[in-house]
Scaffold this motif. Structure first.
Motif, PDB file in Angstrom:
ATOM      1  N   VAL A 139       0.823  -1.213   0.000  1.00  7.39           N
ATOM      2  CA  VAL A 139       0.000   0.000   0.000  1.00  7.39           C
ATOM      3  C   VAL A 139       0.853   1.259   0.000  1.00  7.39           C
ATOM      4  CG1 VAL A 139      -0.191   0.026   2.535  1.00  7.39           C
ATOM      5  CG2 VAL A 139      -1.915   1.183   1.151  1.00  7.39           C
ATOM      6  N   LEU A 140       2.021   1.203   0.575  1.00  8.47           N
ATOM      7  CA  LEU A 140       2.872   2.388   0.678  1.00  8.47           C
ATOM      8  C   LEU A 140       3.551   2.720  -0.642  1.00  8.47           C
ATOM      9  CD1 LEU A 140       4.557   1.632   4.119  1.00  8.47           C
ATOM     10  CD2 LEU A 140       2.414   2.826   3.653  1.00  8.47           C
ATOM     11  N   SER A 141       3.614   1.760  -1.556  1.00  9.57           N
ATOM     12  CA  SER A 141       4.254   1.999  -2.849  1.00  9.57           C
ATOM     13  C   SER A 141       3.293   2.621  -3.856  1.00  9.57           C
ATOM     14  CB  SER A 141       4.815   0.693  -3.417  1.00  9.57           C
ATOM     15  OG  SER A 141       3.772  -0.241  -3.647  1.00  9.57           O
ATOM     16  N   LEU A 142       2.035   2.844  -3.441  1.00 11.74           N
ATOM     17  CA  LEU A 142       1.074   3.476  -4.341  1.00 11.74           C
ATOM     18  C   LEU A 142       1.443   4.928  -4.612  1.00 11.74           C
ATOM     19  CD1 LEU A 142      -2.259   2.036  -2.847  1.00 11.74           C
ATOM     20  CD2 LEU A 142      -0.975   1.224  -4.845  1.00 11.74           C
ATOM     21  N   ASP A 143       2.209   5.510  -3.694  1.00 12.94           N
ATOM     22  CA  ASP A 143       2.709   6.880  -3.864  1.00 12.94           C
ATOM     23  C   ASP A 143       4.220   6.843  -3.683  1.00 12.94           C
ATOM     24  OD1 ASP A 143       3.364   9.641  -3.632  1.00 12.94           O
ATOM     25  OD2 ASP A 143       1.292  10.061  -3.045  1.00 12.94           O
ATOM     26  N   THR A 144       4.946   7.305  -4.674  1.00 12.50           N
ATOM     27  CA  THR A 144       6.412   7.233  -4.616  1.00 12.50           C
ATOM     28  C   THR A 144       7.018   8.327  -3.741  1.00 12.50           C
ATOM     29  OG1 THR A 144       6.533   8.554  -6.640  1.00 12.50           O
ATOM     30  CG2 THR A 144       6.582   6.159  -6.886  1.00 12.50           C
ATOM     31  N   ASP A 145       6.235   9.326  -3.361  1.00 16.95           N
ATOM     32  CA  ASP A 145       6.714  10.411  -2.512  1.00 16.95           C
ATOM     33  C   ASP A 145       6.669   9.960  -1.051  1.00 16.95           C
ATOM     34  OD1 ASP A 145       7.150  12.703  -1.013  1.00 16.95           O
ATOM     35  OD2 ASP A 145       5.983  13.998  -2.330  1.00 16.95           O
ATOM     36  N   LYS A 146       7.849   9.709  -0.460  1.00 13.12           N
ATOM     37  CA  LYS A 146       7.900   9.199   0.913  1.00 13.12           C
ATOM     38  C   LYS A 146       7.294  10.172   1.907  1.00 13.12           C
ATOM     39  CE  LYS A 146      11.880   6.132   0.331  1.00 13.12           C
ATOM     40  NZ  LYS A 146      13.242   5.791   0.806  1.00 13.12           N
ATOM     41  N   MET A 147       7.484  11.478   1.666  1.00 17.41           N
ATOM     42  CA  MET A 147       6.901  12.468   2.562  1.00 17.41           C
ATOM     43  C   MET A 147       5.386  12.410   2.507  1.00 17.41           C
ATOM     44  SD  MET A 147       7.114  14.823   4.801  1.00 17.41           S
ATOM     45  CE  MET A 147       8.841  15.289   4.808  1.00 17.41           C
ATOM     46  N   ALA A 148       4.835  12.230   1.287  1.00 16.77           N
ATOM     47  CA  ALA A 148       3.381  12.139   1.135  1.00 16.77           C
ATOM     48  C   ALA A 148       2.841  10.914   1.860  1.00 16.77           C
ATOM     49  CB  ALA A 148       3.009  12.095  -0.341  1.00 16.77           C
ATOM     50  N   VAL A 149       3.550   9.781   1.751  1.00 15.89           N
ATOM     51  CA  VAL A 149       3.124   8.548   2.419  1.00 15.89           C
ATOM     52  C   VAL A 149       3.085   8.763   3.935  1.00 15.89           C
ATOM     53  CG1 VAL A 149       3.803   6.189   2.967  1.00 15.89           C
ATOM     54  CG2 VAL A 149       3.906   6.993   0.605  1.00 15.89           C
ATOM     55  N   ARG A 150       4.109   9.403   4.471  1.00 18.34           N
ATOM     56  CA  ARG A 150       4.131   9.684   5.911  1.00 18.34           C
ATOM     57  C   ARG A 150       2.929  10.544   6.313  1.00 18.34           C
ATOM     58  NH1 ARG A 150       7.350  10.172  10.491  1.00 18.34           N
ATOM     59  NH2 ARG A 150       7.073  12.127  11.640  1.00 18.34           N
ATOM     60  N   LEU A 151       2.618  11.549   5.498  1.00 16.51           N
ATOM     61  CA  LEU A 151       1.494  12.434   5.813  1.00 16.51           C
ATOM     62  C   LEU A 151       0.170  11.685   5.766  1.00 16.51           C
ATOM     63  CD1 LEU A 151       2.538  15.720   3.951  1.00 16.51           C
ATOM     64  CD2 LEU A 151       2.724  15.194   6.395  1.00 16.51           C
ATOM     65  N   TRP A 152       0.047  10.722   4.811  1.00 16.35           N
ATOM     66  CA  TRP A 152      -1.207   9.954   4.755  1.00 16.35           C
ATOM     67  C   TRP A 152      -1.357   9.086   6.014  1.00 16.35           C
ATOM     68  CZ3 TRP A 152      -2.587  13.290   1.922  1.00 16.35           C
ATOM     69  CH2 TRP A 152      -2.288  13.475   0.591  1.00 16.35           C
ATOM     70  N   LEU A 153      -0.260   8.521   6.484  1.00 19.14           N
ATOM     71  CA  LEU A 153      -0.313   7.716   7.710  1.00 19.14           C
ATOM     72  C   LEU A 153      -0.746   8.575   8.890  1.00 19.14           C
ATOM     73  CD1 LEU A 153       2.996   5.636   7.349  1.00 19.14           C
ATOM     74  CD2 LEU A 153       0.670   4.734   7.197  1.00 19.14           C
TER      75      LEU A 153
END
Length: 501
Positions: A346-360
């Motif tokens: 699920v975390l690879s759906l967005d390549t922007d690591k900062m964006a993934v952290r914000l979604w969490l």
């Protein structure tokens, strides 16, 4: 090797195993060691050779026969290992070679040299504040003389005996019974035989609060039997074992505050839910356990589950979670403050690591620590504003509306974004114009802005923004562009229409 008997642990060419048979193997002559290897790929059979059963193995290729000359002869007691590594000595043992106390005098006779305080210094050294002791991989087979550890290093609170040659929990107990301050015990990578009555060893382990028992091929039934040995246990690490079901685990270990199950193939979240009644559990680690989903079906959207009532921290990295809905479910936990979630599909759906952290952060309202990094107040604010912006149009299309009496988002949207209502109640419903696609008419109202960041080498970003954009939202945009700390941002404005000397 007279000290090696059936049940002894040995090393042969770097491979660890347990002796299951001693004797001849016809038609050959001489003694053979029948060995069950920790790594079954090292073996050739299951203990049967040419139709004759000599011993039994858990794995069909886990056994083989070796000659004594192949076995590593180096073996020592815990006391010897402690003395060698830390230079300690027990009471009555000065640690000084008696021959070194003499010199040859003029008459060619040995004259004793007065070593002032030699015994006192040695005794003081042996009782030094030795608290943490690491004896990993020291080929330890036994405790040593009775009581020797108690007089040598009585203040040990943490002892690492991992990857040694200890054959059983009885032998471990002979060591721990002498260490009355012991709280943390590492016995990983030791294939320890359990006694018929594990509870009989509880006096020797009564002070131990933390146990590391990793990579020992442990199964659930064996673990349950261990519970009576550890009456004071609070933290249990049983990583990379053969635990696939968690029945009765919560009942057998009701006082645990931390449970680490990393590397055990649980597969199904239903197994994890069997631990939901553990009222003292604060930290649960289920990394790399094959989980494909997370669900608390006892509660509907926006409600908190009664399961895991005190759980503050959960680690779910390196699993097979594919949907953000699985992350949403964690918001149902009453006390969750810390999440470690890496390397899931699920975390690879967005390549922007900062964006993934914000979604969490946006999806779990109580998070204070995300992937071992503190969540600042401003970072949460940024995450939730971004969440509104990303899913606002979907909210409108599902029946959402800034007017409270008209706001009726579909059940599907609520299930997919269970925190959305909470977030807009906190920050306000989004402006429709901000969410709608940019039209030709709207494009004419956009302002061209050149953003210069001195801390990034005067890097320039050219953007077009609505004239209605607030300073707060402009700062959020700049933070995303520059990766700068939100609280450190200081803005200054220079008009292109005004000339400067």
């Amino acid at each position: 090797m007279a000290d090696i008997t059936v049940g002894s642990r040995i090393i042969c060419e770097g491979n660890y195993g347990t002796v299951r048979y001693l004797g001849e193997v016809p038609p050959t002559k001489g003694q053979w060691f029948g060995v069950e290897w920790d790594d079954p790929s090292r073996g050739k059979h299951d203990g049967a050779h040419e139709g004759v059963r000599y011993f039994h193995c858990r794995h069909p290729t886990g056994g083989s026969f070796v000659r004594a000359k192949k076995v590593d002869p180096e073996r020592q007691t815990c006391y010897e290992a402690l003395k060698d590594k830390y230079g300690l000595a027990s009471d009555g043992d000065t640690g000084v070679n008696e021959e070194d106390l003499y010199v040859i005098g003029r008459s060619a006779k040995k004259v004793m040299v007065e070593m002032v305080g030699a015994e006192k210094v040695s005794k003081q050294q042996s009782h030094e504040k030795l608290i943490e002791v690491d004896l990993r991989d020291h080929k330890i087979v036994s405790a040593g003389p009775d009581g020797i550890l108690q007089t040598t290093a009585p203040n040990i609170t943490e002892l690492n005996l991992s990857k040694n040659l200890l054959p059983s929990w009885e032998e471990v107990a002979k060591i721990t019974s002498q260490l009355h301050c012991l709280e943390m015990l590492h016995v990983s990578e030791n294939m320890l035989e359990l006694p018929e009555d594990p509870a009989s060893l509880s006096p020797a382990l009564q002070t131990v609060k933390i146990v590391f028992y990793n990579r020992v091929q442990l199964q659930t039934e064996q673990l349950l039997r261990c519970s009576s040995m550890w009456p004071a246990l609070r933290e249990l690490h049983i990583c990379f074992n053969n635990i696939t079901v968690l029945d009765r685990l919560g009942a057998q270990f009701p006082a645990l505050t931390l449970l680490n199950l990393e590397g055990n193939l649980l597969h199904d979240w239903q197994e994890v839910l069997k631990l939901g009644g553990m009222k003292s559990l604060e930290t649960l680690i289920v990394n790399d356990t094959g989980l494909t989903r997370i669900a608390f079906k006892d509660m509907s959207v926006g409600e908190k589950t009664d399961m895991f009532p005190c759980l503050k921290s959960i680690s779910i990295s390196r699993n097979k979670l594919q949907n953000w809905e699985d992350i949403n479910e964690l918001n149902k936990l009453q006390c969750l403050e810390e999440l470690e979630c890496r390397s899931n599909p699920v975390l690879s759906l967005d390549t922007d690591k900062m964006a993934v952290r914000l979604w969490l952060i946006a999806r779990i309202g109580g998070l204070r620590v995300c992937n071992r990094s503190q969540v600042a107040v401003k970072e949460r604010e940024t995450a939730e504003f971004d969440y509104i912006k990303k899913y606002g149009l979907e909210w409108l299309g599902a029946g959402g509306d800034p007017e409270p009496d008209k706001n009726k988002p579909s059940l599907k949207f609520q299930q997919t974004h269970p925190r959305f209502a909470e977030i807009i109640a906190k920050h306000g419903a989004p402006n429709k114009m901000e969410l709608e696609p940019v039209t030709t008419a709207l494009k004419k109202t956009l302002l061209s802005v050149k953003i210069v960041c001195p801390s990034r080498g005067d890097k320039v970003f050219n953007k077009k923004v609505p004239g209605t954009m607030t300073v707060q939202k402009l700062k959020i945009l700049i933070q995303r562009l520059t990766k700068a700390n939100f609280s450190d941002l200081k803005l200054s404005y220079t008009s292109g229409k005004v000339s400067h000397p």
